[in-house]
Design a protein around this motif. Structure first.
Motif, PDB file in Angstrom:
ATOM      1  N   PRO A 168      -4.909  -0.800   6.346  1.00 29.00           N
ATOM      2  CA  PRO A 168      -4.691   0.069   5.382  1.00 29.00           C
ATOM      3  C   PRO A 168      -5.641   1.362   5.136  1.00 29.00           C
ATOM      4  CG  PRO A 168      -5.819  -1.615   4.409  1.00 29.00           C
ATOM      5  CD  PRO A 168      -5.684  -1.927   5.647  1.00 29.00           C
ATOM      6  N   PHE A 169      -4.968   2.511   4.800  1.00 25.89           N
ATOM      7  CA  PHE A 169      -5.864   3.597   4.558  1.00 25.89           C
ATOM      8  C   PHE A 169      -6.580   3.376   3.162  1.00 25.89           C
ATOM      9  CE2 PHE A 169      -2.387   4.993   7.517  1.00 25.89           C
ATOM     10  CZ  PHE A 169      -3.182   5.673   8.210  1.00 25.89           C
TER      11      PHE A 169
ATOM     12  N   ALA B 173      -1.302   4.378  -1.044  1.00 24.73           N
ATOM     13  CA  ALA B 173      -1.778   3.237  -0.271  1.00 24.73           C
ATOM     14  C   ALA B 173      -1.042   1.901  -0.685  1.00 24.73           C
ATOM     15  CB  ALA B 173      -3.354   3.173  -0.409  1.00 24.73           C
TER      16      ALA B 173
ATOM     17  N   GLY C 285       2.259   2.020   0.522  1.00 26.33           N
ATOM     18  CA  GLY C 285       2.430   1.569   2.091  1.00 26.33           C
ATOM     19  C   GLY C 285       2.224   0.113   2.181  1.00 26.33           C
TER      20      GLY C 285
ATOM     21  N   THR D 112       2.527   6.096   3.991  1.00 26.04           N
ATOM     22  CA  THR D 112       1.200   6.586   4.733  1.00 26.04           C
ATOM     23  C   THR D 112       1.053   7.970   5.147  1.00 26.04           C
ATOM     24  OG1 THR D 112       2.300   5.454   6.565  1.00 26.04           O
ATOM     25  CG2 THR D 112       0.715   4.340   5.089  1.00 26.04           C
TER      26      THR D 112
ATOM     27  N   TYR E 183      -0.145   9.904   2.765  1.00 31.37           N
ATOM     28  CA  TYR E 183      -1.450   9.626   2.349  1.00 31.37           C
ATOM     29  C   TYR E 183      -2.320  10.348   3.074  1.00 31.37           C
ATOM     30  CZ  TYR E 183      -5.594   6.893   1.420  1.00 31.37           C
ATOM     31  OH  TYR E 183      -6.753   6.416   1.139  1.00 31.37           O
ATOM     32  N   GLN E 184      -2.082  10.343   4.597  1.00 34.61           N
ATOM     33  CA  GLN E 184      -2.801  10.920   5.345  1.00 34.61           C
ATOM     34  C   GLN E 184      -3.156  12.279   5.101  1.00 34.61           C
ATOM     35  OE1 GLN E 184      -3.551   9.777   9.192  1.00 34.61           O
ATOM     36  NE2 GLN E 184      -1.798   8.521   9.111  1.00 34.61           N
TER      37      GLN E 184
END
Lengths: 383, 388, 383, 388
Positions: free
Chosen positions: B247-248, B299, B302, B315, B318-319
């Motif tokens: 996970p991020f 997160a 995701g 995600t 998110y990035q």
């Protein structure tokens, strides 16, 4: 189990709502009667009846008073679609804010008399919240209530009331004689009462707005809702829930604006290639997409927190601050991409632009909720 | 039904207790930017303790040294580790390499290499970037040619974090120079960083960390170290790297920083009042809080999508947001703290124990594993379907 | 006649400075002795002597005290080049801030004794301004001065003094016994005086920083600069002029960062074309270019306003707020374009990054000057 | 020497006096977005008075109806007009058309058309944009073919402001369909908007203004209305439009709005205090002030460069910042004023006399004469030399 998405029932509700609204509320119906010179839509009475008949007005009202007893997460599914369709009716104002206050503060008699009618769409109770100079803090209201022999006399002006022309009753916060500074009492005032003057006001907002003036309006003792001086106990949570659903509406509208914007970016060419290939346009589209999706997720999370009474007040405030600003950003990004096309009344974009601006500020703008969040964080850091 | 409970409260408590026991104050902090000897030694020791618990391969099959626990438990583990800024080593080993092995490795590789990673026997470094090839792998020039049962690898990798500390380099190289399309003909090898022909040169970054140039001159690599099958490197990287399930959690590392910052605001005065009593300072804290909340909800979405078997757009959003929020966070922190934030080291004058200046400089490393601009491009083209 | 550019003399000065500094201060000279582990430059004593010999230290000091008597606009031309070269010497601190205060507040004797030495580079007077917790408002200083029989006794700490290790004298604002709250008196304290402790501090800043502690340091009555309690009358204008020239330095550094960044964007390829062809990179480069150029123009305008004593205080503040934030933006944009390359100590970019961060906050950051601007606007609106 | 005095104080005083005499309160405001009959009539009357002073062609040669005054005087005139938001008509006539005529018109055209503009005899509308061609003129399809001494023009122009109010359309059309490069073979004509074959259709914009579709079907245009020479349209537009010397003064129109806004802040209370006493509100005013200052210094730099015969980068920066600041200004104003800003009309409830909502909606028209994205592209490629 962890799931950030709707369950099957909620998803079914969402799809029914989408199909029904797509079929019955075309965007064209939002254009005013004297289009293009009048872009102010009017109260969509047929939609209103349909929404009531489908049980959507009462969806969040307790079952014992004619409602559906659903939680905010379920309402999120519905309001996303109401937002997407830009429905021109005070569903949120009546069902969530006014209905929520009555369900929370009303006596058994008030609830039994008012709520079933409200759920059925036959009683339109409109909250009057914004104060002088656009004051959003209801505790700062300058509307006053004096005790009389038979009840109360109310005086003051609410300069920005949505759908006031369709109201049967107004929900009026006021300072009653005995209130301490900042305390608020709540009253239900018949729209037809002598001394109530509703003035329709032209605006850019995409909703019918009016000033509601109360010039010594007398109401009975039974017009009080909840304990005098304790109005905020009921009004604040209802406004909070209302703004959460406003954010769901913003996200719903954002999804449709995103579709319009991306489709245009793929098709319109400049200098020999589709503008969607330019990174400047890609940044605008991704900003729009992110603002929309994040608002949707935060609204859903805030709904869950409020349904569960989970201890995350800051997350709810963060959602409201973010979602309010997203409304601005969605309109901005789309207009930058559509440029001349979106600037024309012919195109539907402005219908979203107007409504999004209204929703951005309704029930507190991003700055308002950010300040409340900041105060929460300050208090929690200091403790 | 919408339900934002992660659950596994006992598990979270266990992880927290582990961190309370094994991570003394002052030992947190992001190692990537400072691999001084004593820090590295502590990190190795710490990661070995994690390994002894079996937590490195938490979700892997038991046959490969794993515990077959759920991805939610892994998320909780890593969330707590990130929140504590625990110096957990071998990210390339247990995420990128393991993900690739689980996806495409031979049975023998899975049975040998994964347990070595889980038990901290091998530490891996990343060998993707070359001087002429960053996010665009088309410019890769490192090549491998077969030589008997072995391969001979020649070329240069760069910006290799822990290059001088690791055992193996997960290197992508050209194995079919005649491939027509630029992403074909690539393969992954585990190159022994102590093998003859390997030269490691330090490359210091501005945040005080060491990255490296890795020069490989006819380095002999046994065929058993060719990950999976030859010429399938592009498939492996796209299928396993972006979907390896790790996970991020960048926002969780922000949490400890945020706590340090608010603590400072409750003690430091300026203009005669506590910083926390200044609405402008509180407003900046609110902006940071919103930043963290947005990333957390993405997160968790995701994670929820993974658990529920759905395709997720969360995600890639998110990035973008995480990358873009890093410099913004550092700047906001500086605006709150003011000029004493420039000081490093442990002097009593340095605000936040000298950490703030490191946050600021580290923020210029937000290009690692793809610039914010690349992440936007991915979201626009893959996410929204805009033309490339 | 309207002209936003330098005249021939100023332009000649600028070109001489550029050539001289390019030849004598290569960027490599800014790397610390233990590079790459030590990136802190030391006081460039040879440059210091050269700068003094060229008359640049005294350029803004009145002619009768050994200076050049030039106005701020001329200094702008010089400081742009000092910024471009990242000269590692306290020219601005000594010549503009300390020198400016002495020229403004000093007695005839002080001026005659101190200024010619200062102009010649033989007397390094370092201002100590930043207070506890990074306080930039000098009136909030907690350093105190007590009357003694022979003079004064000073106690307090200045936690962030640039080039303190090179100082002969410190310029120390302190609260003297008789000062009203907020009033400040100024003292000249020999660096060698007993009780003065200078502690060098490691930092990211790209300039040598120290804490200066005064533990009951005694100085004579002649160490007072200007009337006790009236320090801000002289210090505030000197700090304002200093920050204007900091902005000129920021713009000078920005020009060089822009050159580096645009050259890289033209040459570096990704996905088959130079990255400078991507709009994302074009936006970063144009942000950088605009921040640099606007800072330069605003600094020049602010200089002119101060030289002319024109009634545009808000424009000067706007320049300082803008320029301070530009320092942040210049570094940010360049790093985003250079990505991995700029993150490495090998590349020169970080030398600018460090110094720009220091300059951003030195003599008040963007927030500080924005607040002062906001207060000015508020006062002018209310009047 | 750096000198930021514009000078000509007497001239500025004369212009101000004129405005004080001829522009009663309530008659300001930007006409582009509302050409209601009574507003249009006032604007015509007002512009005729400006014309009678000789100020329309202030800088032109006397032979063509001008006064041969300096560009600084013109700047001062227009700065004062913008500050007052005076409804000065025929911008396309006195800037774009006049600039093109002065650059490339025949002597006869200069001698006849310029005086007609200066005396308000002809009002011009812009005929560049087509449905398929905005900033990129390559897609132009309107064409003109010779027919005896005349030309026959056929095609459609769009987004034409004042299209129904103007006399002539400055239309760019294809005169050489065989031209190889896309910008070759273009010419400008002054097309009589009342000629047979011209149809004007309203196109209402969201700010309440009217733009228009102009359909031209075999419209006969005499050769005397071909501006300059045939097939030189691209040269004319690039050389005269961008360098016609008419200064950029959008920031000056912001000044009146800013004054209205601060006046509101000194009378309206929220949360028990005047808005002007709220540091957050003051901070937003400061942001606006900086915005205006930045644009002003760039505009004056552009003027200074013109006066001193230097090439200027200031105007291309100005255009980017001015375009981008328009929505930002409207948003800041809304954040300060709050929800009552939505109201239009003259009701006592409407903040700022109902103007704010118009500022907000007008801001979505900031694409006119080139989107902000196009202005960035121009600065990046022409200004910084980055590749196209």
């Amino acid at each position: 189990m962890l799931d950030t998405d709707f369950d099957a029932d909620q998803e079914a509700l969402r799809l029914v709502a989408r199909d029904f609204l797509a079929a019955t509320v075309p965007l064209g119906s939002l254009r005013g009667p004297d289009y293009p010179h009048d872009v102010q839509p009017t109260f969509a009475s047929e939609t209103w009846r349909a929404v009531a008949d489908l049980g959507w007005l009462g969806l969040g009202i307790p079952v014992e008073y004619g409602g559906g007893g659903a939680g905010l997460t379920t309402l999120c599914a519905l309001y996303g679609e109401l937002g997407r369709a830009l429905v021109s009716a005070p569903c949120l104002e009546v069902a969530v804010v006014a209905g929520g206050v009555i369900a929370s503060a009303g006596t058994e008699q008030q609830k039994t008399e008012l709520l079933p009618e409200l759920c059925a769409g036959r009683l339109v109770v409109i909250p009057t919240l914004v104060g002088e100079n656009g004051e959003i803090d209801v505790r700062e209201t300058v509307t006053s209530a004096e005790r009389t022999d038979e009840g109360w006399r109310l005086t003051g002006t609410k300069p920005l009331v949505a759908y006031a022309g369709s109201a049967d009753l107004f929900l009026v916060p006021a300072h009653a004689g005995g209130d301490a500074a900042g305390d608020v009492s709540m009253f239900l005032v018949p729209a037809a009462a002598p001394g109530v003057v509703v003035t329709s006001l032209p605006s850019m907002s995409g909703v019918p707005l009016s000033a509601v003036e109360l010039s010594g309006v007398t109401v009975g003792a039974d017009a009080v809702l909840g304990m005098p001086g304790r109005g905020m106990d009921h009004l604040a949570p209802a406004m909070l829930r209302g703004k959460v659903l406003r954010c769901a509406e913003i996200a719903g509208a954002g999804e449709r604006v995103l579709d319009i914007t991306v489709a245009y970016a793929k098709q319109r060419e400049q200098f020999g290639k589709p503008i969607g290939q330019y990174q400047a346009v890609q940044y605008l589209c991704t900003d729009l997409a992110m603002a929309t999706r994040v608002t949707q997720l935060l609204a859903r999370q805030a709904s869950w927190i409020l349904d569960e009474q989970a201890p995350h007040e800051n997350r709810v405030r963060a959602a409201l601050a973010y979602g309010s600003d997203a409304a601005r950003q969605i309109a901005h990004c789309s207009h930058e991409v559509l440029a001349g096309l979106g600037f024309m009344v012919e195109h539907d974009l402005h219908l979203f632009t107007r409504r999004l601006k209204h929703w951005e500020m309704d029930l507190g703008d991003a700055g308002h909720h950010s300040r409340l969040l900041a105060d929460l964080l300050g208090a929690s850091a200091a403790s | 039904m919408v339900d934002l409970r992660l659950g596994y409260d006992d598990w979270r408590a266990e992880v927290r207790q582990f961190l309370a026991d094994e991570l003394p104050p002052g030992k947190e902090f992001y190692l990537d930017y400072d691999e001084a000897e004593h820090k590295w030694d502590f990190a190795v020791e710490f990661t070995k303790k994690v390994s002894e618990k079996g937590w490195i391969g938490l979700t892997w099959p038991r046959a490969y040294g794993g515990l077959e626990r759920s991805v939610v438990e892994q998320y909780i583990l890593l969330e707590e580790f990130h929140r504590a800024e625990a110096p957990l080593l071998n990210l390339i080993g247990w995420s990128l390499t393991a993900g690739m092995l689980l996806y495409g490795g031979t049975e023998e590789q899975k049975a040998t290499m994964l347990p070595e990673i889980a038990s901290m026997k091998t530490i891996w470094a990343e060998g993707l970037t070359e001087p002429g090839a960053g996010s665009d792998l088309a410019g890769l020039t490192t090549s491998a040619v077969p030589d008997g049962d072995d391969w001979l690898v020649t070329g240069q990798k760069t910006y290799t974090t822990f290059g001088s500390r690791s055992d193996l380099l997960l290197a992508i190289v050209r194995t079919d120079p005649s491939a027509k399309r630029r992403h074909e003909g690539l393969s992954f090898f585990g190159v022994d960083l102590r093998a003859p022909g390997v030269t490691v040169q330090p490359l210091w970054n501005i945040a005080g960390g060491r990255q490296n140039h890795i020069f490989m001159d006819q380095v002999r690599v046994p065929a058993s170290r060719l990950i999976g099958e030859v010429n399938r490197g592009w498939e492996y990287i796209t299928r396993s790297f972006y979907t390896s399930g790790v996970p991020f959690l960048r926002h969780s590392t922000m949490e400890r920083k945020y706590r340090l910052l608010t603590a400072y605001c409750t003690t430091a005065k300026r203009g005669g009042r506590l910083l926390i009593d200044d609405p402008e300072v509180r407003g900046k804290l609110a902006e940071i809080d919103i930043m963290m909340e947005v990333q957390r909800v993405l997160a968790e979405t995701g994670l929820s999508d993974t658990v529920n078997g759905r395709r997720s757009d969360a995600t890639s959003i998110y990035q973008v947001l995480a990358k873009e929020s890093i410099p913004r966070f550092a700047q906001l922190a500086f605006e709150i703290v003011g000029p004493l934030g420039q000081l490093s080291g442990e002097s009593p004058y340095a605000a936040l124990h000298g950490e703030l200046q490191a946050w600021y400089l580290q923020a210029f490393g937000n290009h690692a594993a793809g610039t914010p601009q690349i992440k936007r491009m991915v979201l626009a083209t893959r996410g929204l379907g805009l033309p490339k």
